[in-house]
Write an enzyme that holds these catalytic residues in place. Sequence first.
Site, PDB file in Angstrom:
ATOM      1  N   ASP A  14       1.022  -1.386  -0.092  1.00 29.19           N
ATOM      2  CA  ASP A  14      -0.050   0.111   0.096  1.00 29.19           C
ATOM      3  C   ASP A  14       0.862   1.263  -0.061  1.00 29.19           C
ATOM      4  OD1 ASP A  14      -2.254  -1.459   0.049  1.00 29.19           O
ATOM      5  OD2 ASP A  14      -2.205  -1.753   2.357  1.00 29.19           O
ATOM      6  N   LYS A  17       1.770   2.013  -5.172  1.00 21.05           N
ATOM      7  CA  LYS A  17       2.616   1.507  -6.437  1.00 21.05           C
ATOM      8  C   LYS A  17       1.467   1.785  -7.523  1.00 21.05           C
ATOM      9  CE  LYS A  17       2.274  -2.430  -4.505  1.00 21.05           C
ATOM     10  NZ  LYS A  17       2.023  -2.051  -3.064  1.00 21.05           N
ATOM     11  N   GLY A  41      -4.558  -4.482  -3.795  1.00 19.93           N
ATOM     12  CA  GLY A  41      -5.526  -3.230  -3.803  1.00 19.93           C
ATOM     13  C   GLY A  41      -4.778  -1.904  -4.204  1.00 19.93           C
ATOM     14  N   HIS A  42      -4.914  -1.756  -5.636  1.00 17.37           N
ATOM     15  CA  HIS A  42      -4.105  -0.609  -6.097  1.00 17.37           C
ATOM     16  C   HIS A  42      -5.070   0.649  -6.782  1.00 17.37           C
ATOM     17  CE1 HIS A  42      -0.601  -3.757  -7.172  1.00 17.37           C
ATOM     18  NE2 HIS A  42      -0.987  -3.638  -5.943  1.00 17.37           N
ATOM     19  N   GLN A 225       1.778  -5.905  -2.976  1.00 22.81           N
ATOM     20  CA  GLN A 225       2.319  -6.205  -1.712  1.00 22.81           C
ATOM     21  C   GLN A 225       3.633  -5.571  -1.688  1.00 22.81           C
ATOM     22  OE1 GLN A 225       1.357  -9.570  -3.331  1.00 22.81           O
ATOM     23  NE2 GLN A 225      -0.594  -8.717  -2.760  1.00 22.81           N
ATOM     24  N   THR A 302      -9.845  -5.043   1.689  1.00 25.58           N
ATOM     25  CA  THR A 302     -10.742  -5.513   2.902  1.00 25.58           C
ATOM     26  C   THR A 302     -11.275  -4.510   3.821  1.00 25.58           C
ATOM     27  OG1 THR A 302      -8.659  -5.790   4.312  1.00 25.58           O
ATOM     28  CG2 THR A 302      -9.329  -7.738   3.135  1.00 25.58           C
ATOM     29  N   ARG A 304     -10.084  -3.044   5.908  1.00 19.56           N
ATOM     30  CA  ARG A 304      -9.499  -2.973   7.498  1.00 19.56           C
ATOM     31  C   ARG A 304      -8.532  -1.612   7.613  1.00 19.56           C
ATOM     32  NH1 ARG A 304      -6.252  -8.465   7.539  1.00 19.56           N
ATOM     33  NH2 ARG A 304      -5.762  -7.802   5.268  1.00 19.56           N
ATOM     34  N   SER A 397       5.109  12.361  -4.339  1.00 19.66           N
ATOM     35  CA  SER A 397       3.714  12.319  -4.271  1.00 19.66           C
ATOM     36  C   SER A 397       3.078  13.186  -3.470  1.00 19.66           C
ATOM     37  CB  SER A 397       3.174  10.707  -4.602  1.00 19.66           C
ATOM     38  OG  SER A 397       1.850  10.847  -4.649  1.00 19.66           O
ATOM     39  N   THR A 398       2.189  14.105  -3.723  1.00 25.54           N
ATOM     40  CA  THR A 398       1.594  14.909  -2.845  1.00 25.54           C
ATOM     41  C   THR A 398       0.215  14.883  -2.866  1.00 25.54           C
ATOM     42  OG1 THR A 398       1.491  16.684  -4.606  1.00 25.54           O
ATOM     43  CG2 THR A 398       3.582  16.714  -3.126  1.00 25.54           C
ATOM     44  N   GLY A 399      -0.327  13.959  -3.309  1.00 30.64           N
ATOM     45  CA  GLY A 399      -1.865  13.590  -3.297  1.00 30.64           C
ATOM     46  C   GLY A 399      -2.230  12.318  -3.991  1.00 30.64           C
TER      47      GLY A 399
HETATM   48  P1  GDP Z   1      -0.717   0.368  -3.425  1.00 29.88           P
HETATM   49  O1  GDP Z   1      -1.245  -0.970  -3.086  1.00 29.88           O
HETATM   50  O2  GDP Z   1       0.760   0.383  -3.357  1.00 29.88           O
HETATM   51  O3  GDP Z   1      -1.207   0.584  -4.867  1.00 29.88           O
HETATM   52  O4  GDP Z   1      -1.561   1.203  -2.570  1.00 29.88           O
HETATM   53  P2  GDP Z   1      -3.062   1.636  -2.472  1.00 29.88           P
HETATM   54  O5  GDP Z   1      -3.695   2.114  -3.488  1.00 29.88           O
HETATM   55  O6  GDP Z   1      -3.390   0.470  -1.628  1.00 29.88           O
HETATM   56  O7  GDP Z   1      -3.001   2.544  -1.190  1.00 29.88           O
HETATM   57  C1  GDP Z   1      -2.325   4.025  -1.438  1.00 29.88           C
HETATM   58  C2  GDP Z   1      -3.425   5.007  -0.775  1.00 29.88           C
HETATM   59  O8  GDP Z   1      -2.871   6.421  -0.963  1.00 29.88           O
HETATM   60  C3  GDP Z   1      -4.564   5.069  -2.069  1.00 29.88           C
HETATM   61  O9  GDP Z   1      -5.850   5.301  -1.551  1.00 29.88           O
HETATM   62  C4  GDP Z   1      -4.069   5.951  -2.942  1.00 29.88           C
HETATM   63  O10 GDP Z   1      -5.041   6.841  -3.605  1.00 29.88           O
HETATM   64  C5  GDP Z   1      -3.478   6.982  -1.850  1.00 29.88           C
HETATM   65  N1  GDP Z   1      -2.339   7.836  -2.199  1.00 29.88           N
HETATM   66  C6  GDP Z   1      -1.368   7.458  -3.219  1.00 29.88           C
HETATM   67  N2  GDP Z   1      -0.363   8.611  -3.290  1.00 29.88           N
HETATM   68  C7  GDP Z   1      -0.790   9.491  -2.349  1.00 29.88           C
HETATM   69  C8  GDP Z   1      -0.313  10.483  -1.856  1.00 29.88           C
HETATM   70  O11 GDP Z   1       0.766  11.354  -2.434  1.00 29.88           O
HETATM   71  N3  GDP Z   1      -0.960  11.490  -1.135  1.00 29.88           N
HETATM   72  C9  GDP Z   1      -2.098  11.057  -0.775  1.00 29.88           C
HETATM   73  N4  GDP Z   1      -2.700  11.867   0.457  1.00 29.88           N
HETATM   74  N5  GDP Z   1      -2.611   9.910  -0.820  1.00 29.88           N
HETATM   75  C10 GDP Z   1      -2.052   9.080  -1.725  1.00 29.88           C
HETATM   76  P1  IMO Z   2      -0.879  -4.202  -2.178  1.00 25.79           P
HETATM   77  O1  IMO Z   2      -0.433  -4.737  -3.548  1.00 25.79           O
HETATM   78  C1  IMO Z   2      -0.797  -4.591   2.096  1.00 25.79           C
HETATM   79  C2  IMO Z   2      -1.042  -8.635   3.586  1.00 25.79           C
HETATM   80  C3  IMO Z   2      -2.329  -9.094   4.390  1.00 25.79           C
HETATM   81  C4  IMO Z   2      -1.609 -10.171   5.234  1.00 25.79           C
HETATM   82  C5  IMO Z   2      -0.428 -10.789   4.558  1.00 25.79           C
HETATM   83  C6  IMO Z   2      -1.072 -12.294   3.934  1.00 25.79           C
HETATM   84  O2  IMO Z   2      -2.189  -3.533  -2.328  1.00 25.79           O
HETATM   85  O3  IMO Z   2       0.103  -3.489  -1.452  1.00 25.79           O
HETATM   86  P2  IMO Z   2      -2.594 -12.873   2.070  1.00 25.79           P
HETATM   87  O4  IMO Z   2      -3.981 -12.555   1.872  1.00 25.79           O
HETATM   88  O5  IMO Z   2      -1.562 -12.238   0.961  1.00 25.79           O
HETATM   89  O6  IMO Z   2      -2.218 -14.247   2.121  1.00 25.79           O
HETATM   90  O7  IMO Z   2      -2.212 -12.239   3.367  1.00 25.79           O
HETATM   91  O8  IMO Z   2      -0.271  -9.906   3.625  1.00 25.79           O
HETATM   92  N1  IMO Z   2      -1.260  -8.240   2.418  1.00 25.79           N
HETATM   93  C7  IMO Z   2      -0.944  -6.825   2.038  1.00 25.79           C
HETATM   94  N2  IMO Z   2      -0.907  -5.721   2.612  1.00 25.79           N
HETATM   95  N3  IMO Z   2      -1.105  -4.370   0.829  1.00 25.79           N
HETATM   96  C8  IMO Z   2      -1.358  -5.650   0.088  1.00 25.79           C
HETATM   97  O9  IMO Z   2      -1.288  -5.479  -1.156  1.00 25.79           O
HETATM   98  C9  IMO Z   2      -1.362  -6.882   0.777  1.00 25.79           C
HETATM   99  N4  IMO Z   2      -1.755  -8.089   0.211  1.00 25.79           N
HETATM  100  C10 IMO Z   2      -1.479  -9.149   1.403  1.00 25.79           C
HETATM  101  O10 IMO Z   2      -3.045  -7.953   4.889  1.00 25.79           O
HETATM  102  O11 IMO Z   2      -0.960  -9.390   6.526  1.00 25.79           O
HETATM  103 MG    MG Z   3      -2.863  -1.742  -1.988  1.00 25.79          MG
END
Ligand code: GDP
Ligand code: IMO
Ligand code: MG
Length: 409
Positions: A14, A17, A41-42, A225, A302, A304, A397-399
């Site tokens: 998270d 990416k 979850g991207h 991940q 999820t 969470r 990244s700023t948003g």
């Molecule tokens: P990923 O799994 O690495 O693709 O990241 P996620 O999308 O799960 O989580 C990143 C969260 O931060 C998402 O809700 C994005 O929209 C948000 N986000 C990404 N870059 C920025 C940033 O620079 N600032 C803020 N405030 N939110 C961001």
């Molecule tokens: P992205 O790509 C953050 C975590 C789960 C749990 C562990 C094992 O969005 O960054 P799994 O279901 O993979 O067997 O769970 O890994 N986990 C993540 N945490 N970002 C993710 O993906 C994750 N994918 C799995 O929360 O701790």
């Molecule tokens: Mg994610």
Amino acid sequence: MKQNTIVLGAQWGDEGKGKIVDLLTENVSAVVRFQGGHNAGHTLVIDGKTTILRLIPSGILHNDVTCYIGNGVVLSPSALLQELQELANNGIDATKRLKISKSCSLILPYHVALDHAREKAKGKDAIGTTGRGIGPAYEDKVARRGLHAADLLDSEQCAIKLEKLAELHNFMLENYYGAEPISYKETLNELMAAREIIAPLLTDVAEELQRLRINNKNILFEGAQGTLLDIDHGTYPFVTSSNTTAGAAATGTGFGPLYFDSVLGVIKAYTTRVGAGPFPTELHDEIGAHLAEKGHEFGSVTKRPRRCGWFDAVSVKKTVAINSISELVITKLDVLDGLKTLKVCTAYENGEPIYTELPGWDESTYEMTNYDDLPQNAKNYVAFIEKAIDCKITIISTGPDRSHTITLG
Ligand code: GDP
Ligand code: IMO
Ligand code: MG
């Protein structure tokens, strides 16, 4: 951007990416997922509109870019159909731009049921998985009994393989975990229905990537991940079941290791973790709660709450080495706006983090696109991290929006 680039998470996932892959896709012909599944979850935000991708590569919103799901990914046919439908509802026909490796291992309902049953049986020691069947599907893969996407093409073969799996997994579910069995017939029917949509997308991804490379096309490899969730290099057993590190971009696609040109690591300006397991810089106070609220730190899969803490330069320095990260992107700098003092873990003593304190800034950095506009203390914070982990930061990244980005030379 260099020709063939890997983008991956350098913390616990998270890191942002998805945003970065979407942003960089304008420079490439193809985007490839190489591991994980719909546990990812991207989140992409473009002109205020949010799209969450789980299995489909984050380049999918760009026309004229082919998105590939490589052999290292565990593919849930039902999750794929759902995601394709969600995109179709938003006017995007992803089937025109998506190709899937014939060698992807399939996630079946048995894997989901086993994931849940195991977590339940573990009680307080649960890993906190996403419950998507990821671990059990990878187990079947390495046990050499799993179904591949190519098995969908041969209905007879598919039925025979599935029956064997059903027998084994239902035995475990019923007799070991005391859980409900999963109907073999229904599962087979669902697979055969999914086949109609999936079969035309199947291809030899390795071969297609070779062709792109020979034609000097740029390819982006999208990690899921983060490094600290890697099955070998992460905080085992609180990890996911795949290698999330750079090497997996080769093994998970069939693209030769010497053909990669750069590895871009994505870091958040602080640290988050979702699920159980060690997190030395975790904050249990009002600053942690503030980061969670301001950063909207809730899992995109999820929902969470994510645990929040200070940036850990010691662990990121290690992840930079494990992945041979050549440059870094720092996200969510804006979330730190308004904090009086910032802490960065720069050493460990007897397993406890030792922090260096830095002054924060009052001004808003949200949406900024120009480095010169950043408050001096924000510039100092970024420069301090760069120095502490000894790796160049090339994007800030700023948003959440694609446009909320500062690109440095
Ligand atoms: P990923 O799994 O690495 O693709 O990241 P996620 O999308 O799960 O989580 C990143 C969260 O931060 C998402 O809700 C994005 O929209 C948000 N986000 C990404 N870059 C920025 C940033 O620079 N600032 C803020 N405030 N939110 C961001
Ligand atoms: P992205 O790509 C953050 C975590 C789960 C749990 C562990 C094992 O969005 O960054 P799994 O279901 O993979 O067997 O769970 O890994 N986990 C993540 N945490 N970002 C993710 O993906 C994750 N994918 C799995 O929360 O701790
Ligand atoms: Mg994610």
